[in-house]
Design a protein around this motif. Structure first.
Motif, PDB file in Angstrom:
ATOM      1  N   LEU A 110       0.438  -1.402  -0.202  1.00 38.77           N
ATOM      2  CA  LEU A 110       0.643   0.038  -0.423  1.00 38.77           C
ATOM      3  C   LEU A 110       0.640   1.182   0.427  1.00 38.77           C
ATOM      4  N   SER A 111       2.171   1.567   1.087  1.00 41.74           N
ATOM      5  CA  SER A 111       2.794   2.976   1.267  1.00 41.74           C
ATOM      6  C   SER A 111       3.683   2.818  -0.588  1.00 41.74           C
ATOM      7  N   GLU A 112       3.952   1.850  -1.355  1.00 47.46           N
ATOM      8  CA  GLU A 112       4.712   1.853  -2.441  1.00 47.46           C
ATOM      9  C   GLU A 112       3.165   2.747  -3.517  1.00 47.46           C
ATOM     10  N   PHE A 113       1.798   2.316  -3.235  1.00 43.77           N
ATOM     11  CA  PHE A 113       0.836   2.565  -4.779  1.00 43.77           C
ATOM     12  C   PHE A 113       0.755   4.347  -4.105  1.00 43.77           C
ATOM     13  N   HIS A 134       9.891   0.467  12.088  1.00 43.29           N
ATOM     14  CA  HIS A 134      10.661  -1.029  12.410  1.00 43.29           C
ATOM     15  C   HIS A 134      10.313  -1.332  10.770  1.00 43.29           C
ATOM     16  N   SER A 135      11.295  -2.143  10.334  1.00 45.26           N
ATOM     17  CA  SER A 135      11.116  -2.564   8.737  1.00 45.26           C
ATOM     18  C   SER A 135      11.142  -4.271   9.286  1.00 45.26           C
ATOM     19  N   ASN A 136      10.074  -4.581   8.733  1.00 41.98           N
ATOM     20  CA  ASN A 136      10.519  -5.629   9.050  1.00 41.98           C
ATOM     21  C   ASN A 136      10.812  -6.708   7.147  1.00 41.98           C
ATOM     22  N   CYS A 137      11.515  -7.950   7.997  1.00 41.48           N
ATOM     23  CA  CYS A 137      12.102  -8.387   6.430  1.00 41.48           C
ATOM     24  C   CYS A 137      11.574  -8.170   6.001  1.00 41.48           C
ATOM     25  N   HIS A 138      10.502  -8.994   6.021  1.00 41.97           N
ATOM     26  CA  HIS A 138      10.314  -8.950   3.994  1.00 41.97           C
ATOM     27  C   HIS A 138      10.151  -7.997   2.974  1.00 41.97           C
ATOM     28  N   ARG A 141      14.211  -6.804   2.070  1.00 41.31           N
ATOM     29  CA  ARG A 141      14.742  -7.226   0.830  1.00 41.31           C
ATOM     30  C   ARG A 141      14.354  -7.899   0.453  1.00 41.31           C
ATOM     31  N   VAL A 142      13.018  -8.334  -0.050  1.00 39.89           N
ATOM     32  CA  VAL A 142      11.692  -8.563  -1.116  1.00 39.89           C
ATOM     33  C   VAL A 142      11.105  -7.889  -1.356  1.00 39.89           C
ATOM     34  N   ALA A 143      10.400  -7.037  -0.549  1.00 41.12           N
ATOM     35  CA  ALA A 143       9.795  -6.188  -1.090  1.00 41.12           C
ATOM     36  C   ALA A 143       9.996  -4.542  -1.647  1.00 41.12           C
ATOM     37  N   LYS A 144      11.123  -4.634  -0.912  1.00 44.18           N
ATOM     38  CA  LYS A 144      11.277  -3.491  -0.719  1.00 44.18           C
ATOM     39  C   LYS A 144      11.273  -2.169  -1.278  1.00 44.18           C
ATOM     40  N   CYS A 145      10.325  -2.167  -0.086  1.00 41.78           N
ATOM     41  CA  CYS A 145       8.812  -0.810  -0.269  1.00 41.78           C
ATOM     42  C   CYS A 145       9.535   0.039   1.018  1.00 41.78           C
ATOM     43  N   ILE A 146      10.323  -0.231   1.527  1.00 41.37           N
ATOM     44  CA  ILE A 146      10.566   0.457   2.678  1.00 41.37           C
ATOM     45  C   ILE A 146      10.970   2.346   3.028  1.00 41.37           C
ATOM     46  N   ASP A 147      11.228   2.664   1.340  1.00 39.92           N
ATOM     47  CA  ASP A 147      11.477   3.846   1.476  1.00 39.92           C
ATOM     48  C   ASP A 147      10.210   5.390   1.217  1.00 39.92           C
ATOM     49  N   SER A 148       9.447   3.915   0.693  1.00 38.13           N
ATOM     50  CA  SER A 148       8.264   4.336   0.123  1.00 38.13           C
ATOM     51  C   SER A 148       7.181   4.583   1.293  1.00 38.13           C
ATOM     52  N   LYS A 150       8.609   5.501   4.742  1.00 38.81           N
ATOM     53  CA  LYS A 150       9.156   6.181   4.984  1.00 38.81           C
ATOM     54  C   LYS A 150       9.208   7.821   4.398  1.00 38.81           C
ATOM     55  N   ASN A 151       8.617   7.646   3.178  1.00 39.42           N
ATOM     56  CA  ASN A 151       7.928   9.003   2.726  1.00 39.42           C
ATOM     57  C   ASN A 151       6.927   9.313   3.274  1.00 39.42           C
ATOM     58  N   LEU A 152       6.127   9.130   3.366  1.00 38.78           N
ATOM     59  CA  LEU A 152       4.531   9.004   3.340  1.00 38.78           C
ATOM     60  C   LEU A 152       4.653   9.466   4.742  1.00 38.78           C
ATOM     61  N   ILE A 153       5.533   8.596   6.008  1.00 32.80           N
ATOM     62  CA  ILE A 153       6.156   9.352   7.714  1.00 32.80           C
ATOM     63  C   ILE A 153       6.430  10.917   7.317  1.00 32.80           C
ATOM     64  N   ARG A 154       7.481  11.204   6.177  1.00 35.13           N
ATOM     65  CA  ARG A 154       7.861  11.961   6.227  1.00 35.13           C
ATOM     66  C   ARG A 154       8.006  13.358   5.566  1.00 35.13           C
ATOM     67  N   SER A 155       6.424  13.113   5.047  1.00 29.97           N
ATOM     68  CA  SER A 155       5.217  14.164   4.560  1.00 29.97           C
ATOM     69  C   SER A 155       4.727  14.701   5.707  1.00 29.97           C
ATOM     70  N   LEU A 156       4.475  13.839   6.668  1.00 30.48           N
ATOM     71  CA  LEU A 156       3.367  14.696   7.999  1.00 30.48           C
ATOM     72  C   LEU A 156       4.694  15.387   8.143  1.00 30.48           C
ATOM     73  N   LYS A 157       3.930  17.171   8.650  1.00 30.79           N
ATOM     74  CA  LYS A 157       5.435  18.413   8.825  1.00 30.79           C
ATOM     75  C   LYS A 157       5.400  18.800  10.064  1.00 30.79           C
ATOM     76  N   ASN A 158       4.407  17.332  10.531  1.00 37.28           N
ATOM     77  CA  ASN A 158       4.371  17.406  12.378  1.00 37.28           C
ATOM     78  C   ASN A 158       4.842  16.101  12.713  1.00 37.28           C
ATOM     79  N   VAL A 159       5.193  15.959  12.387  1.00 32.45           N
ATOM     80  CA  VAL A 159       6.006  14.206  12.751  1.00 32.45           C
ATOM     81  C   VAL A 159       6.932  14.109  12.206  1.00 32.45           C
ATOM     82  N   GLU A 160       8.144  14.294  13.303  1.00 37.95           N
ATOM     83  CA  GLU A 160       9.824  14.056  12.867  1.00 37.95           C
ATOM     84  C   GLU A 160       9.711  12.764  13.193  1.00 37.95           C
ATOM     85  N   LEU A 161      10.113  12.158  12.490  1.00 41.29           N
ATOM     86  CA  LEU A 161      10.935  10.407  12.120  1.00 41.29           C
ATOM     87  C   LEU A 161      12.535  10.389  12.677  1.00 41.29           C
ATOM     88  N   ILE A 162      12.754   9.615  13.636  1.00 40.91           N
ATOM     89  CA  ILE A 162      14.376   9.198  14.061  1.00 40.91           C
ATOM     90  C   ILE A 162      14.729   7.791  14.247  1.00 40.91           C
TER      91      ILE A 162
END
Length: 243
Positions: A110-113, A134-138, A141-148, A150-162
């Motif tokens: 869903l995040s990728e879409f 937390h990045s789940n393993c699949h 390493r398999v679906a490779k959708c973590i960047d998307s 994190k992009n959604l989280i970072r798009s929220l202006k009042n949320v700081e991702l650590i």
């Protein structure tokens, strides 16, 4: 746009509200969401346990159930990896290989879409907060959708991702692994929790229901005061979608 929604086993049994929020995030962007009532498991538990013939039956069932050209959206990197990547490996060199490859091309976490296809823009209505991820393993390493995600989280202006120091390490769930090796699993999740605590955040987010069950359950037993939340529940809350 018409899309299929694959709810996953844990989504159907434990995270039903998350599935509803995920569907609402798609509907917010104008998608017509089709939920097949006869859907079942993606086949990953049997596949990871070496029951390949049994897994093929599940995969063939899913490929028939979700036949067509519509994108298939999944709120889980684990199931996405299985249906997008592992189905091809499962049927490699067989009469169903081409069918599996065509099916794979329609699979999206869903995040990728939301991020790459719909290119969503969110208006963050929440108070300022700090979160870790937390990045789940699949998904990693398999679906490779973590960047998307994190992009959604970072798009929220009042949320700081650590980010976690050891983000890419498994939480110890691993599906059947946590049942077969409970002591090792507990040691792994305890290390993950120490990393989360060291970030001094309000929320720990993930887009995998299995990992969330594992981490949140261990946190509760250890008395750790960090809220865990599924990514799609968190986004829905931040932009004013009501469950």
């Amino acid at each position: 746009m018409r899309v299929y929604f694959f709810g996953t086993c844990i989504g159907s049994m434990v995270f039903s509200n998350t599935c509803v929020n995920a569907i609402k995030l798609l509907q917010r962007e104008g998608a017509e969401v089709i939920f097949k009532k006869d859907q079942t498991c993606c086949g990953q538990p049997s596949y990871n346990s070496g029951y390949y013939e049994e897994s093929k039956k599940v995969a063939l069932y899913n490929m028939e159930l979700f036949k067509g050209s519509e994108p298939i959206i999944i709120p889980s990197g684990s199931c996405t990896g299985m249906m997008k990547v592992d189905y091809i490996e499962l049927f490699e060199g067989t009469e169903h290989e081409e069918q599996a490859r065509k099916f794979s091309n329609r699979i999206y976490e869903l995040s990728e879409f939301l991020d790459k296809v719909l290119q969503v823009k969110y208006n963050d209505l929440g108070e300022k907060t700090k979160v870790t991820w937390h990045s789940n393993c699949h998904a990693l390493r398999v679906a490779k959708c973590i960047d998307s995600a994190k992009n959604l989280i970072r798009s929220l202006k009042n949320v700081e991702l650590i980010e976690l120091e050891r983000e890419e390490e498994c939480c110890g769930f691993g599906g059947t692994f946590s049942i077969k090796e409970p002591e090792i699993s507990n040691a792994m999740v305890s290390q993950k929790i120490k990393d989360i605590q060291s970030r001094n955040v309000e929320y720990m987010l993930s887009a995998d229901a299995g990992c969330l069950l594992n981490i949140s359950g261990a946190m509760q037993k250890q008395g750790v005061n960090v809220q865990t939340m599924h990514l799609y529940d968190f986004i829905a809350q931040r932009i004013g979608i009501r469950g």
